[in-house]
Design a protein around this motif. Structure first.
Motif, PDB file in Angstrom:
ATOM      1  N   GLU A 117       5.872  10.133  -1.051  1.00 38.99           N
ATOM      2  CA  GLU A 117       4.922  10.520  -0.007  1.00 38.99           C
ATOM      3  C   GLU A 117       3.468  10.453  -0.464  1.00 38.99           C
ATOM      4  O   GLU A 117       2.578  10.233   0.356  1.00 38.99           O
ATOM      5  N   THR A 118       3.211  10.652  -1.729  1.00 35.28           N
ATOM      6  CA  THR A 118       1.832  10.568  -2.229  1.00 35.28           C
ATOM      7  C   THR A 118       1.460   9.155  -2.659  1.00 35.28           C
ATOM      8  O   THR A 118       0.299   8.894  -2.994  1.00 35.28           O
ATOM      9  N   GLY A 119       2.439   8.250  -2.660  1.00 35.30           N
ATOM     10  CA  GLY A 119       2.186   6.878  -3.069  1.00 35.30           C
ATOM     11  C   GLY A 119       2.210   6.681  -4.565  1.00 35.30           C
ATOM     12  O   GLY A 119       1.860   5.607  -5.059  1.00 35.30           O
ATOM     13  N   ALA A 120       2.637   7.704  -5.301  1.00 40.02           N
ATOM     14  CA  ALA A 120       2.684   7.601  -6.758  1.00 40.02           C
ATOM     15  C   ALA A 120       3.804   6.667  -7.222  1.00 40.02           C
ATOM     16  O   ALA A 120       3.704   6.064  -8.292  1.00 40.02           O
ATOM     17  N   ASP A 142       6.668  12.082  -4.821  1.00 42.97           N
ATOM     18  CA  ASP A 142       6.035  10.897  -5.403  1.00 42.97           C
ATOM     19  C   ASP A 142       5.960   9.749  -4.396  1.00 42.97           C
ATOM     20  O   ASP A 142       4.971   9.014  -4.353  1.00 42.97           O
ATOM     21  N   ASP A 198       0.861  -1.179   0.000  1.00 47.25           N
ATOM     22  CA  ASP A 198       0.000   0.000   0.000  1.00 47.25           C
ATOM     23  C   ASP A 198       0.902   1.236   0.000  1.00 47.25           C
ATOM     24  O   ASP A 198       1.250   1.779   1.042  1.00 47.25           O
ATOM     25  N   TRP A 199       1.303   1.652  -1.196  1.00 42.94           N
ATOM     26  CA  TRP A 199       2.261   2.758  -1.329  1.00 42.94           C
ATOM     27  C   TRP A 199       1.719   4.065  -0.772  1.00 42.94           C
ATOM     28  O   TRP A 199       2.476   4.890  -0.270  1.00 42.94           O
ATOM     29  N   SER A 200       0.410   4.235  -0.825  1.00 45.36           N
ATOM     30  CA  SER A 200      -0.197   5.450  -0.273  1.00 45.36           C
ATOM     31  C   SER A 200      -0.025   5.505   1.249  1.00 45.36           C
ATOM     32  O   SER A 200       0.327   6.538   1.813  1.00 45.36           O
ATOM     33  N   ALA A 201      -0.286   4.390   1.922  1.00 44.22           N
ATOM     34  CA  ALA A 201      -0.126   4.330   3.384  1.00 44.22           C
ATOM     35  C   ALA A 201       1.341   4.479   3.777  1.00 44.22           C
ATOM     36  O   ALA A 201       1.668   5.148   4.759  1.00 44.22           O
ATOM     37  N   GLY A 230       3.637   6.094   2.087  1.00 41.64           N
ATOM     38  CA  GLY A 230       3.966   7.513   1.889  1.00 41.64           C
ATOM     39  C   GLY A 230       3.434   8.388   3.007  1.00 41.64           C
ATOM     40  O   GLY A 230       4.103   9.338   3.444  1.00 41.64           O
ATOM     41  N   LYS A 231       2.245   8.070   3.486  1.00 46.54           N
ATOM     42  CA  LYS A 231       1.654   8.853   4.576  1.00 46.54           C
ATOM     43  C   LYS A 231       2.478   8.711   5.855  1.00 46.54           C
ATOM     44  O   LYS A 231       2.718   9.697   6.559  1.00 46.54           O
TER      45      LYS A 231
END
Length: 113
Positions: free
Chosen positions: A39-42, A37, A2-5, A7-8
């Motif tokens: 941190e935003t999970g991009a 990128d 979960d790249w978004s988590a 990054g968060k």
């Protein structure tokens, strides 16, 4: 992953430590855009970059990747002290010693004779 988590968690700790994205990017040897990128999970990151992030943010890789706190994560007080200057840590140590001494005195007053 979960790249978004991920990054968060990275962004939250970076901000907690008072680092700008530019300062953080410099410390982990990436561009500010790539840092954004992450941190935003991009985008994901390489293992060496993950290790530099963990070292810079004083977090375990396990926490960064999965959100699990392990034994290597510092205690909350230690996390605060690690962001302080040497002079601030000395002052905080004096305050904590005074606090502990006051608590010990209070406990001794309550103890039966």
């Amino acid at each position: 992953m979960d790249w978004s988590a991920i990054g968060k968690r990275i962004r939250c700790q970076r901000e907690y430590m008072g680092l700008t994205r530019e300062q953080f990017a410099e410390q982990i040897e990436v561009t500010p855009k790539f840092c954004s990128d992450i941190e935003t999970g991009a985008k994901g990151m390489s293992v060496p970059t993950l290790c530099r992030i963990a070292r810079t943010l004083r977090l375990s890789t396990d926490y960064i990747l999965y959100g699990r706190r392990g034994q290597e994560d510092p205690e909350p007080v230690m996390r605060v002290l690690e962001t302080c200057s040497a002079q601030e840590r000395t002052y905080a140590e004096q305050l904590l010693k005074t606090f502990v001494a006051a608590m010990n005195m209070k406990d001794n007053e309550k103890a039966p004779l």
